[in-house]
Design a protein around this motif. Structure first.
Motif, PDB file in Angstrom:
ATOM      1  N   UNK A   1      31.897 -28.746 -11.730  1.00 24.30           N
ATOM      2  CA  UNK A   1      33.148 -27.278 -12.482  1.00 24.30           C
ATOM      3  C   UNK A   1      33.918 -27.375 -13.162  1.00 24.30           C
ATOM      4  N   UNK A   2      33.310 -27.521 -15.092  1.00 22.01           N
ATOM      5  CA  UNK A   2      34.425 -26.832 -15.484  1.00 22.01           C
ATOM      6  C   UNK A   2      34.812 -26.017 -15.742  1.00 22.01           C
ATOM      7  N   UNK A   3      33.194 -25.195 -16.333  1.00 21.79           N
ATOM      8  CA  UNK A   3      33.119 -24.066 -16.543  1.00 21.79           C
ATOM      9  C   UNK A   3      32.241 -22.747 -16.418  1.00 21.79           C
ATOM     10  N   UNK A   4      32.141 -21.709 -15.617  1.00 22.04           N
ATOM     11  CA  UNK A   4      30.869 -20.876 -15.634  1.00 22.04           C
ATOM     12  C   UNK A   4      30.538 -20.247 -16.971  1.00 22.04           C
ATOM     13  N   UNK A   5      30.028 -19.921 -17.454  1.00 25.61           N
ATOM     14  CA  UNK A   5      29.859 -18.851 -18.563  1.00 25.61           C
ATOM     15  C   UNK A   5      28.711 -17.725 -18.487  1.00 25.61           C
ATOM     16  N   UNK A   6      28.720 -17.543 -17.141  1.00 23.59           N
ATOM     17  CA  UNK A   6      27.618 -16.074 -16.994  1.00 23.59           C
ATOM     18  C   UNK A   6      26.705 -16.641 -15.478  1.00 23.59           C
ATOM     19  N   UNK A   7      25.845 -15.690 -15.175  1.00 19.75           N
ATOM     20  CA  UNK A   7      25.058 -16.186 -14.162  1.00 19.75           C
ATOM     21  C   UNK A   7      24.274 -14.494 -13.611  1.00 19.75           C
ATOM     22  N   UNK A   8      23.701 -14.664 -12.770  1.00 15.89           N
ATOM     23  CA  UNK A   8      23.066 -13.206 -11.987  1.00 15.89           C
ATOM     24  C   UNK A   8      22.042 -13.477 -11.211  1.00 15.89           C
ATOM     25  N   UNK A   9      21.432 -12.185 -10.596  1.00 15.07           N
ATOM     26  CA  UNK A   9      20.187 -11.770  -9.795  1.00 15.07           C
ATOM     27  C   UNK A   9      19.281 -11.496 -10.814  1.00 15.07           C
ATOM     28  N   UNK A  10      17.965 -12.156 -10.819  1.00 14.99           N
ATOM     29  CA  UNK A  10      17.231 -11.497 -11.599  1.00 14.99           C
ATOM     30  C   UNK A  10      15.687 -11.050 -10.279  1.00 14.99           C
ATOM     31  N   UNK A  11      15.730 -11.374  -9.654  1.00 20.39           N
ATOM     32  CA  UNK A  11      14.821 -10.725  -8.364  1.00 20.39           C
ATOM     33  C   UNK A  11      15.352 -10.731  -7.891  1.00 20.39           C
ATOM     34  N   UNK A  12      15.098  -9.992  -5.803  1.00 20.97           N
ATOM     35  CA  UNK A  12      16.058 -10.628  -4.880  1.00 20.97           C
ATOM     36  C   UNK A  12      15.117  -9.432  -3.804  1.00 20.97           C
ATOM     37  N   UNK A  13      14.846  -9.279  -2.377  1.00 25.87           N
ATOM     38  CA  UNK A  13      13.771  -8.898  -1.674  1.00 25.87           C
ATOM     39  C   UNK A  13      13.780  -9.352   0.334  1.00 25.87           C
ATOM     40  N   UNK A  14      12.913  -9.164   0.633  1.00 27.38           N
ATOM     41  CA  UNK A  14      13.992  -9.150   2.167  1.00 27.38           C
ATOM     42  C   UNK A  14      12.455  -8.824   2.881  1.00 27.38           C
TER      43      UNK A  14
END
Length: 123
Positions: free
Chosen positions: A58-71
């Motif tokens: 990787x050269x860079x990270x421009x964003x990210x996240x979690x859109x859904x999670x369940x267990x």
């Protein structure tokens, strides 16, 4: 602690850029990881090495996240949908979306399978 809470903590650490720290904390020594391509990687040391190489690409990270999670606390499984916008060394930029299904035992991930569009991905 519930496996949902463990998954939330793991994802929080990842979102704060603590990828390797999260891996060290939450993955079992005998973990098996399966890519969407079908590639199977066994063992924590081997999978950690894979993660290090991926991060080094990787050269860079421009964003990210979690859109859904369940267990499913009864079976010990979590399912998380995430996204990330990455620039790779050499100039390629890619928005990646994936779902990971983890099997937890004794507070550690023992199996993880990734689902994403693998077309054109050569890592």
């Amino acid at each position: 602690m519930s496996i949902l809470a463990l998954e939330q903590e793991l994802q929080t650490m990842m979102g704060q850029g603590q990828m390797l720290e999260a891996f060290d904390k939450f993955y079992a020594d005998n973990v098996v990881m399966v890519e969407a391509t079908g590639e199977v990687r066994e063992g924590k040391a081997y999978n950690r090495e894979f993660e290090v190489k991926w991060l080094e690409s990787l050269e860079g990270m421009h964003g990210g996240g979690v859109t859904a999670m369940t267990a499913n606390e009864e079976t010990g499984h979590t399912c998380t949908e995430t996204w990330g916008d990455f620039s790779f060394k050499g100039g390629q930029r890619m928005k990646m979306e994936e779902v990971s299904v983890k099997k937890w035992e004794d507070g550690k991930v023992v199996h993880e399978r990734f689902y994403y569009n693998a077309a054109g991905m050569e890592q």
